[in-house]
Motif scaffolding. Structure first.
Motif, PDB file in Angstrom:
ATOM      1  N   ASN A 168       0.738  -1.234   0.034  1.00  0.00           N
ATOM      2  CA  ASN A 168      -0.156   0.275   0.017  1.00  0.00           C
ATOM      3  C   ASN A 168       0.792   1.272   0.002  1.00  0.00           C
ATOM      4  O   ASN A 168       0.388   2.295  -0.373  1.00  0.00           O
ATOM      5  CB  ASN A 168      -1.006   0.006   1.180  1.00  0.00           C
ATOM      6  N   ALA A 169       2.076   1.038   0.585  1.00  0.00           N
ATOM      7  CA  ALA A 169       3.021   2.219   0.538  1.00  0.00           C
ATOM      8  C   ALA A 169       3.753   2.375  -0.714  1.00  0.00           C
ATOM      9  O   ALA A 169       4.252   1.465  -1.159  1.00  0.00           O
ATOM     10  CB  ALA A 169       3.907   2.215   1.813  1.00  0.00           C
ATOM     11  N   PRO A 170       3.929   3.468  -1.330  1.00  0.00           N
ATOM     12  CA  PRO A 170       4.793   3.447  -2.769  1.00  0.00           C
ATOM     13  C   PRO A 170       6.052   3.671  -2.623  1.00  0.00           C
ATOM     14  O   PRO A 170       6.801   4.070  -1.646  1.00  0.00           O
ATOM     15  CB  PRO A 170       4.292   4.866  -3.299  1.00  0.00           C
ATOM     16  N   THR A 171       6.760   3.166  -3.590  1.00  0.00           N
ATOM     17  CA  THR A 171       8.222   3.330  -3.853  1.00  0.00           C
ATOM     18  C   THR A 171       8.389   4.996  -4.289  1.00  0.00           C
ATOM     19  O   THR A 171       7.634   5.469  -4.972  1.00  0.00           O
ATOM     20  CB  THR A 171       8.854   2.547  -4.867  1.00  0.00           C
ATOM     21  N   VAL A 172       9.741   5.537  -3.793  1.00  0.00           N
ATOM     22  CA  VAL A 172       9.825   6.815  -4.189  1.00  0.00           C
ATOM     23  C   VAL A 172      11.273   7.195  -4.339  1.00  0.00           C
ATOM     24  O   VAL A 172      12.041   6.269  -4.170  1.00  0.00           O
ATOM     25  CB  VAL A 172       9.362   7.777  -2.745  1.00  0.00           C
ATOM     26  N   HIS A 173      11.344   8.180  -5.434  1.00  0.00           N
ATOM     27  CA  HIS A 173      12.811   8.170  -5.899  1.00  0.00           C
ATOM     28  C   HIS A 173      13.009   9.912  -5.991  1.00  0.00           C
ATOM     29  O   HIS A 173      12.204  10.407  -6.309  1.00  0.00           O
ATOM     30  CB  HIS A 173      12.920   7.693  -7.213  1.00  0.00           C
ATOM     31  N   PHE A 174      14.545  10.150  -5.708  1.00  0.00           N
ATOM     32  CA  PHE A 174      14.588  11.613  -6.064  1.00  0.00           C
ATOM     33  C   PHE A 174      15.921  11.958  -6.188  1.00  0.00           C
ATOM     34  O   PHE A 174      16.798  10.902  -5.810  1.00  0.00           O
ATOM     35  CB  PHE A 174      14.173  12.573  -4.822  1.00  0.00           C
ATOM     36  N   ASN A 175      16.579  12.858  -6.908  1.00  0.00           N
ATOM     37  CA  ASN A 175      18.053  13.086  -7.280  1.00  0.00           C
ATOM     38  C   ASN A 175      18.162  14.268  -7.770  1.00  0.00           C
ATOM     39  O   ASN A 175      17.205  14.958  -8.444  1.00  0.00           O
ATOM     40  CB  ASN A 175      18.242  11.978  -8.554  1.00  0.00           C
ATOM     41  N   TYR A 176      19.198  14.983  -6.960  1.00  0.00           N
ATOM     42  CA  TYR A 176      19.401  16.522  -7.407  1.00  0.00           C
ATOM     43  C   TYR A 176      21.149  16.583  -7.867  1.00  0.00           C
ATOM     44  O   TYR A 176      21.858  15.862  -6.844  1.00  0.00           O
ATOM     45  CB  TYR A 176      18.803  17.249  -6.276  1.00  0.00           C
ATOM     46  N   ARG A 177      21.478  17.021  -8.559  1.00  0.00           N
ATOM     47  CA  ARG A 177      22.831  16.795  -9.092  1.00  0.00           C
ATOM     48  C   ARG A 177      23.322  18.192  -9.763  1.00  0.00           C
ATOM     49  O   ARG A 177      22.705  18.965 -10.167  1.00  0.00           O
ATOM     50  CB  ARG A 177      23.225  15.847 -10.168  1.00  0.00           C
ATOM     51  N   TYR A 178      24.827  18.381  -9.692  1.00  0.00           N
ATOM     52  CA  TYR A 178      25.326  19.443 -10.312  1.00  0.00           C
ATOM     53  C   TYR A 178      26.504  19.140 -10.859  1.00  0.00           C
ATOM     54  O   TYR A 178      27.330  18.036 -10.551  1.00  0.00           O
ATOM     55  CB  TYR A 178      25.661  20.330  -9.216  1.00  0.00           C
ATOM     56  N   PHE A 179      26.822  19.625 -12.368  1.00  0.00           N
ATOM     57  CA  PHE A 179      27.888  19.131 -13.157  1.00  0.00           C
ATOM     58  C   PHE A 179      28.560  20.572 -13.731  1.00  0.00           C
ATOM     59  O   PHE A 179      27.935  21.386 -14.073  1.00  0.00           O
ATOM     60  CB  PHE A 179      27.041  18.364 -14.423  1.00  0.00           C
ATOM     61  N   GLU A 180      30.005  20.150 -13.516  1.00  0.00           N
ATOM     62  CA  GLU A 180      30.784  21.383 -14.245  1.00  0.00           C
ATOM     63  C   GLU A 180      31.803  20.661 -15.178  1.00  0.00           C
ATOM     64  O   GLU A 180      32.231  19.554 -14.965  1.00  0.00           O
ATOM     65  CB  GLU A 180      31.803  21.901 -13.211  1.00  0.00           C
ATOM     66  N   LEU A 181      31.956  21.014 -16.404  1.00  0.00           N
ATOM     67  CA  LEU A 181      33.070  20.853 -17.351  1.00  0.00           C
ATOM     68  C   LEU A 181      33.893  22.083 -17.151  1.00  0.00           C
ATOM     69  O   LEU A 181      33.562  23.289 -17.677  1.00  0.00           O
ATOM     70  CB  LEU A 181      32.310  20.669 -18.766  1.00  0.00           C
ATOM     71  N   GLY A 182      35.107  21.742 -16.825  1.00  0.00           N
ATOM     72  CA  GLY A 182      35.953  23.017 -16.519  1.00  0.00           C
ATOM     73  C   GLY A 182      37.586  22.913 -16.855  1.00  0.00           C
ATOM     74  O   GLY A 182      37.973  21.760 -17.356  1.00  0.00           O
TER      75      GLY A 182
END
Length: 371
Positions: A168-182
């Motif tokens: 009855n309880a759902p699976t959950v997902h989150f992702n937050y990210r930062y990328f640099e090419l330098g």
């Protein structure tokens, strides 16, 4: 890693206190063995960033360090709250390091009272991006010059996937990210962007849960740009699509990538708001569902749906594919998102009497919140 270290990173005192109570963290090597006569060296940028951390972060510190500190603080806050919600299970804390620069903390709770598996991971990666990968990025970031040489990059992200015991309880997902090419000298990046999102994957559809999940993240988006929820909700519905099944993974949320349309500090504030909204999105749902009765048929259906989750992650998910292709990748951390158990049955047909509403929603996305 001590609480003192996290304080140096600018982490709040509450998060530092949490970490000081955790067991000693095991340090492991995430690199493949070097070739003969080859010794991997930490990048110049990584070495400079170590000194910056020891001096303490400020609002003027490089974005990569501020995002890293936020990710580690958020990880501490979320895992502490999930342990409290579970009541029995504890997170195993696994710290790892990269020879080229960077580190990570993988935290996994398995076989708890409420959660069958919950993983919250933070990664900090310095490395060299192959020319072919740089060429792919030029499509979204034309300021990146064509090159036949590998280029230094930086990436940091926080990723969370939670698989409850109760269907009855759902699976959950989150992702937050930062990328640099330098550049290798630790100066201003040539190109940078944010990405991320969150989504809910129920086994049994409770419409009020989907509405709540979407309402909280819409409020977070609206604090920064009225277009964000509308655009990123649509992007999420399109992204989490499983073509070979003709259905989506769940009831959506938001998804965005290559986000560089505002100043870095504005987008960082947006990502922080979204990350901090997660517990408000998910904990009230879990408190409603975690102790509900369920049948063997419900559990069987949960296992089938988890199989779909695995199919998407291994075949289509960008983060999984990028991680597996990154030199020195730590496979255990990348596959932390997989459920502890899942099921595949040949020619399985869902019970449409019991699950018609869910299947219809997975095939035709719904607008849960009026725009």
């Amino acid at each position: 890693m001590s609480a003192k270290t996290f304080t140096a990173l600018g982490v709040a005192a509450a998060a530092a206190a949490f970490w000081s109570q955790k067991p000693a963290i095991q340090t492991v090597e995430c690199e493949a063995p070097p070739k003969k006569d080859e010794k991997k060296k930490s990048s110049k940028t990584a070495e400079e960033d170590k000194k910056r951390k020891l001096d303490g972060l400020t609002p003027d510190s490089p974005m990569r360090l501020r995002m890293e500190a936020f990710n580690k603080q958020l990880q501490a806050e979320i895992t502490a709250r999930l342990e409290k919600l579970d009541g029995v299970g504890k997170f195993k804390v696994d710290s790892w390091n990269r020879a080229e620069g960077g580190d990570g903390i993988s935290m996994v709770l398995q076989d708890g009272k409420v959660f069958e598996k919950a993983g919250v991971g933070v990664s900090v990666v310095y490395g060299m991006l192959p020319p072919a990968a740089v060429a792919q990025m030029r499509a979204q970031h034309p300021n990146i010059a064509a090159t036949k040489e590998a280029m230094p990059f930086f990436a940091t992200g926080i990723s969370c996937v939670i698989h409850p015991h109760n269907p009855n309880a759902p699976t959950v997902h989150f992702n937050y990210r930062y990328f640099e090419l330098g550049s290798e000298d630790g100066g201003e990046p040539i190109s940078w962007w944010f990405g991320g999102g969150c989504d809910l994957t129920p086994t049994i559809l409770y419409e009020e849960d989907a509405v709540h999940f979407h309402r909280v993240i819409k409020e977070a988006c609206d604090k920064h740009d009225p277009r964000y929820y509308r655009d990123f909700k649509k992007w999420c519905d399109e992204y989490f699509y499983i073509p070979h099944r003709g259905e989506r993974r769940g009831v959506g949320g938001i998804f965005f990538d290559d986000l560089d349309d505002k100043k870095p500090d504005e987008l960082f504030a947006f990502v922080q708001t979204c990350g901090k909204a997660f517990l408000d999105q998910y904990v009230p749902i879990m408190e409603r569902r975690k102790d509900m009765p369920f049948s063997d048929d419900d559990k069987h259906w949960q296992q089938i749906r988890r199989g779909r989750y695995v199919e998407f992650n291994l075949v289509y998910d960008r983060g999984t594919k990028f991680g597996l292709l990154t030199p020195g990748a730590r496979i255990e951390s990348i596959l932390m998102t997989m459920p502890l158990t899942a099921r595949w049955e040949y020619m399985h047909e869902p019970d449409l009497k019991a699950h018609a509403r869910l299947m219809e929603t997975l095939r035709v996305p719904r607008e849960w919140i009026p725009l």
